[in-house]
Structures are given as C-alpha cells and as structure tokens.
Design a protein around this motif. Structure first.
Motif, short mmCIF file in Angstrom:
data_model
loop_
_atom_site.label_atom_id
_atom_site.label_comp_id
_atom_site.label_asym_id
_atom_site.label_seq_id
_atom_site.Cartn_x
_atom_site.Cartn_y
_atom_site.Cartn_z
N LEU A 198 -17.25 -1.16 34.39
CA LEU A 198 -17.65 -2.03 35.50
C LEU A 198 -16.93 -1.63 36.78
CD1 LEU A 198 -19.17 -4.51 36.55
CD2 LEU A 198 -17.26 -5.93 35.78
N VAL A 199 -15.63 -1.34 36.68
CA VAL A 199 -14.88 -0.93 37.88
C VAL A 199 -15.43 0.38 38.42
CG1 VAL A 199 -12.63 -0.30 38.80
CG2 VAL A 199 -12.80 -2.13 37.11
N LEU A 200 -15.65 1.35 37.56
CA LEU A 200 -16.17 2.64 38.01
C LEU A 200 -17.58 2.51 38.58
CD1 LEU A 200 -14.87 4.88 35.07
CD2 LEU A 200 -14.04 4.89 37.43
N ALA A 201 -18.39 1.62 38.00
CA ALA A 201 -19.74 1.41 38.52
C ALA A 201 -19.71 0.68 39.86
CB ALA A 201 -20.58 0.61 37.52
N THR A 202 -18.68 -0.15 40.07
CA THR A 202 -18.60 -0.94 41.31
C THR A 202 -17.99 -0.14 42.45
OG1 THR A 202 -18.37 -2.98 40.02
CG2 THR A 202 -17.71 -3.07 42.34
N ALA B 79 -3.75 -1.71 34.66
CA ALA B 79 -2.34 -2.06 34.77
C ALA B 79 -2.14 -3.57 34.82
CB ALA B 79 -1.74 -1.41 36.01
N ALA B 80 -3.03 -4.27 35.51
CA ALA B 80 -2.93 -5.73 35.59
C ALA B 80 -3.06 -6.36 34.21
CB ALA B 80 -4.00 -6.28 36.52
N GLY B 81 -3.93 -5.79 33.36
CA GLY B 81 -4.10 -6.33 32.02
C GLY B 81 -2.89 -6.14 31.13
N THR C 208 -15.72 -16.01 33.83
CA THR C 208 -15.87 -15.93 35.28
C THR C 208 -16.38 -14.56 35.72
OG1 THR C 208 -13.58 -15.21 35.71
CG2 THR C 208 -13.99 -17.59 35.59
N ILE C 209 -16.14 -13.52 34.93
CA ILE C 209 -16.67 -12.20 35.28
C ILE C 209 -18.19 -12.21 35.15
CG2 ILE C 209 -16.75 -9.77 34.64
CD1 ILE C 209 -13.89 -9.93 33.78
N VAL D 187 -18.79 -9.28 42.46
CA VAL D 187 -17.71 -8.64 41.71
C VAL D 187 -16.77 -7.93 42.69
CG1 VAL D 187 -17.15 -6.89 39.99
CG2 VAL D 187 -19.20 -8.29 39.71
N THR D 188 -15.49 -8.20 42.55
CA THR D 188 -14.48 -7.52 43.36
C THR D 188 -13.36 -7.01 42.46
OG1 THR D 188 -13.15 -9.50 43.77
CG2 THR D 188 -14.96 -9.05 45.31
N VAL D 189 -12.66 -5.99 42.90
CA VAL D 189 -11.52 -5.47 42.15
C VAL D 189 -10.43 -6.52 42.04
CG1 VAL D 189 -9.70 -3.73 42.13
CG2 VAL D 189 -12.03 -3.07 42.71
N ALA D 190 -10.24 -7.30 43.11
CA ALA D 190 -9.21 -8.35 43.08
C ALA D 190 -9.49 -9.37 41.98
CB ALA D 190 -9.13 -9.04 44.43
N HIS D 191 -10.75 -9.79 41.85
CA HIS D 191 -11.12 -10.76 40.81
C HIS D 191 -10.90 -10.17 39.42
CE1 HIS D 191 -14.57 -13.01 38.58
NE2 HIS D 191 -13.41 -13.56 38.32
N LEU D 192 -11.35 -8.94 39.21
CA LEU D 192 -11.17 -8.31 37.91
C LEU D 192 -9.69 -8.13 37.58
CD1 LEU D 192 -13.96 -5.57 38.05
CD2 LEU D 192 -14.08 -7.85 37.03
N THR D 193 -8.89 -7.86 38.59
CA THR D 193 -7.45 -7.70 38.37
C THR D 193 -6.82 -9.01 37.90
OG1 THR D 193 -7.33 -5.99 40.08
CG2 THR D 193 -5.27 -7.09 39.49
N VAL D 194 -7.21 -10.13 38.51
CA VAL D 194 -6.68 -11.44 38.12
C VAL D 194 -7.11 -11.78 36.69
CG1 VAL D 194 -6.77 -13.92 38.57
CG2 VAL D 194 -6.51 -12.30 40.47
N VAL D 195 -8.38 -11.56 36.39
CA VAL D 195 -8.87 -11.86 35.04
C VAL D 195 -8.15 -11.01 34.00
CG1 VAL D 195 -10.88 -11.77 33.51
CG2 VAL D 195 -11.11 -12.68 35.82
N ALA D 196 -7.98 -9.72 34.30
CA ALA D 196 -7.28 -8.84 33.36
C ALA D 196 -5.85 -9.33 33.12
CB ALA D 196 -7.28 -7.41 33.89
N PHE D 197 -5.19 -9.79 34.19
CA PHE D 197 -3.82 -10.29 34.04
C PHE D 197 -3.80 -11.55 33.17
CE2 PHE D 197 -0.24 -12.96 35.26
CZ PHE D 197 0.82 -12.06 35.18
#
Length: 422
Positions: A46-50, A62-64, A101-102, A111-121
C-alpha cells in the motif's frame, strides 16, 4: 509456587491435546496471527502503491516495530502487575480498531503515510502487550513438562500463519486495497471472543507490596544480565533480527525489480514462511535431541551460508525457496531459548524478564526497517543483501566464540507436571 496441572491422572505424562484452555488460546491466535500476516504483507504494498518510495515503506515498517524498543520494558512490569486476561482482550480489540481505520481511509481516498505510521505503531504496541501477557500466562495454563511442546505449537502457529498470510494478503490486495486490512480487523474480533472462554487463572497472586515501575523494570534487566547464556542469546538474537527484519522489505523490492506482481510477491513470502512451518513441526519433535550450543552456533552458520544466495537468484519463487531454508532453522532456536527462559524464570518475574530480553533482542527492528529503506536507496536490493550477508557472517563467528554458548547446559525439565520455582 506450582503451576497448574493438566486434567487427568497426575501419574501420567499430561497431554496438550486434553488442555482446553491452551487450544482455545492457540486457536484464537491462529486466526489473529493469520490476519496480521495478511495486513503485514499488504502494508508495504500500500505504501509503495501510494508514494512509490522505499524510504516511506521503511518509515512505516519502523513505526510498527518501534514499540519493541520503547514499550517492552514498562509493558513487562505492567503485565506482571495488571490483570493478564484484560491485557490480552484489550490488545486484540485496540489492534482491530486501528486496522479498520485503514480500510475506511482507502474507501475515502484519504490514505497518508502519517496515518499508516500511527496505525502501524498502535498495532505494534498491542502486539507487545499481548505477546508478553501470553508468554507470562502460558505456565499458568500448561504444566512445565509440556512447555517446550507448547512453545513449538506456538511456533507452528506463527509459521503457519506466515505461510498462508502473505499469499492471501497479496491476493486480497489485488482484489481491493482495503480488503486485507478489513480481514485483519475481523480476525482480531474473532480472537477476542476466544479469549472469553479461557478458564484458567492467568495471574500469580502475591502478598508482596507493589514495587515502583522503575524497580520492577530493572529487576527484569538484572535477571537477564546475571545469566550468561540468556544474555549471550539475547544479543545474538538482536543481531539476527536486525538482518531478517531488513531482509523482508529488501526482498519485496527485489521481487518488484524483477517484475513480480503483488500476488507473486505474496506467494514468494508464503514459500519463505513455509520453511518456518516445517521447521516448527520438526522442532516440536526433535528439540530435545540437540544441545543448546549446537542449535545456537549451527543455526547462525546456516544463515550466514544462505544469505548470499538471495543476491544470486532472480526468480521470486527461488528467492522464496532460499528464504524457506533460512526460516526452517529459526523455530529450533526459538524453542530452545524460549523454553529455557520460561522454565528458569519465576512466573511472577516472567513478564519483566521477557520484556527485558525482547527490548534488547527486538529493539533493533525499527533501526532495521529504516536501514533497509536507506540501503535500498543507496545500494539497491542486491547491494543491500550483500551488506546483510556480511553482518550475518560476523554474528556466526561471535556465536562460535562465545564461552556462554559453548558451555550452555541442557534444559532442566523433568517429566512431571509440576514445577517449583526458587
């Protein structure tokens, strides 16, 4: 303090197959772990596609894993202090809510990298608390004579999910980007329901006054430091975790570099994990036949020999096959080290000791994820693999040279169902 015995005649060796609570926990976690592997495969895709950026994928990865570094120590003290059943349930529900939420963000095209980072954490934080609580609760469910077998079953659970999850995640991502994250959220709900049916008391009752959080945390660190074998194993595990955490993202990018689709990448990672499942099944049967020093030294040299092969193959299925050979050796290592720790540590300290060990051993993972992203940017996938191979060679030499590893004793387990801690 004596761990609970399994139902049946105490004169006979107990059987996990008759332990209802263990398999209730095991079954729920099989579903949950499969869901986590599914979304874990979809997340970098998803990150690479976004964004198209390996560095962004490294940041989310890393956040995860950042909670492994910053949360394990306090979480271990809290697991020994708080209600473990409530920790297990809360961790599952919070992780499921975060993953959902994703799916919502994808449907809303936000979809934003910031949102995915928070969810991964958040997911990583829940994983830390759940893993520590489950490890500390296991001796309250399973008698000491069966702890290595139970550990091997848990390894097989994780490896089986890692076998099925990546192909499933790649396939579901191909159907719709939101689908794997929605499936993972549902898996957490199913696992939460299973936790409600566990009847065992998961807590050790003590009349001792509660220590400060700092003192409780420091006690776990002191225990690890006083035991040379566990101390050496922790540092060796940290080094190998650094390598293999970075390797996952590098292999995804390597496969994409050779034109692989998301489904092919999922299949490649599934083949990789298939070796781990076979290794876990083998470890459950043969762990007692190998001395700890043989396992620790031998596994590291196997990895050092196999890692260069990733740089020499281009077919994604062959990459997966090399990974399967690496993954085959891992469960035997885990069964030996986890069984030693679980048996030797008093249960009222188990959460703190486990958290101390895992902070050191898993705390390198966010560094590995970030490092993988930057290695890929600087050297490309093949150059990155050669760097990891060099690191693994140094680790194998260190394992061979360690006096604590060379003189490691066999696991002090009896065949009876009871265990008394010092």
């Amino acid at each position: 303090m004596t761990a609970p015995t399994a139902p049946g005649n105490a004169a006979r060796r107990p059987s996990l197959w008759r332990n209802r609570d263990f398999f209730t926990l095991w079954g729920g976690q099989a579903v949950s772990t499969l869901g986590a592997q599914t979304s874990g495969t979809a997340m970098p895709l998803l990150v690479l596609a976004t964004t198209g950026s390996p560095s962004d994928a490294g940041i989310v990865g890393a956040a995860g894993t950042l909670p492994y570094l910053v949360a394990h120590l306090p979480a271990g003290a809290l697991v020994d202090r708080w209600d473990r059943r409530r920790i297990l349930l809360t961790s599952e529900l919070c992780a499921g809510l975060a993953l959902s939420t994703i799916a919502v963000a994808i449907w809303l095209d936000r979809v934003t990298v910031a949102h995915l980072t928070v969810v991964a954490f958040v997911q990583g934080l829940c994983f830390v608390f759940f893993g520590l609580a489950e490890r500390a609760a296991l001796p309250r469910i399973v008698p000491a004579a069966l702890l290595p077998t139970a550990t091997a079953h848990n390894e097989a659970r994780s490896r089986g999910a890692a076998l099925a999850g990546p192909p499933l995640g790649g396939m579901l991502f191909g159907i719709g980007r939101a689908v794997p994250f929605l499936a993972d959220a549902l898996s957490y709900v199913i696992a939460s329901v299973g936790l409600l049916f566990i009847r065992s008391d998961l807590q050790v009752r003590t009349a001792a006054p509660a220590e400060s959080l700092w003192r409780a945390t420091a006690e776990g660190l002191r225990w690890v430091w006083r035991h040379p074998l566990i101390r050496a194993a922790v540092f060796l595990i940290a080094a190998s975790n650094l390598v293999f955490q970075a390797l996952v993202l590098i292999l995804v990018v390597l496969a994409q570099h050779h034109g692989a689709t998301s489904t092919t990448i999922g299949t490649m990672l599934g083949v990789y994990s298939g070796g781990g499942l076979i290794g876990a099944l083998a470890a459950g049967k043969f762990h007692h036949r190998f001395a700890p020093r043989t396992v620790i030294v031998g596994v590291n040299w196997i990895w050092a020999a196999l890692l260069p092969l990733f740089a020499l193959v281009s077919n994604p299925l062959l990459i997966g096959a090399v990974g399967a050979a690496c993954a085959f050796a891992g469960p035997l290592w885990n069964v030996v080290i986890i069984s030693h720790t679980t048996v030797l540590v008093p249960n009222e300290l188990l959460g703190r000791v486990t958290s101390a060990a895992m902070t050191l051993a898993w705390g390198v993972m966010p560094i590995a994820s970030l490092g993988a992203g930057y290695l890929l940017t600087a050297l490309g996938p093949v150059g990155s693999i050669w760097v990891l191979a060099a690191v693994m060679l140094v680790v194998a030499v260190a394992a061979t040279a360690s006096p604590a590893v060379r003189h490691a004793p066999r696991l002090p387990l009896g065949t009876d169902a009871d265990r008394t801690t010092p």
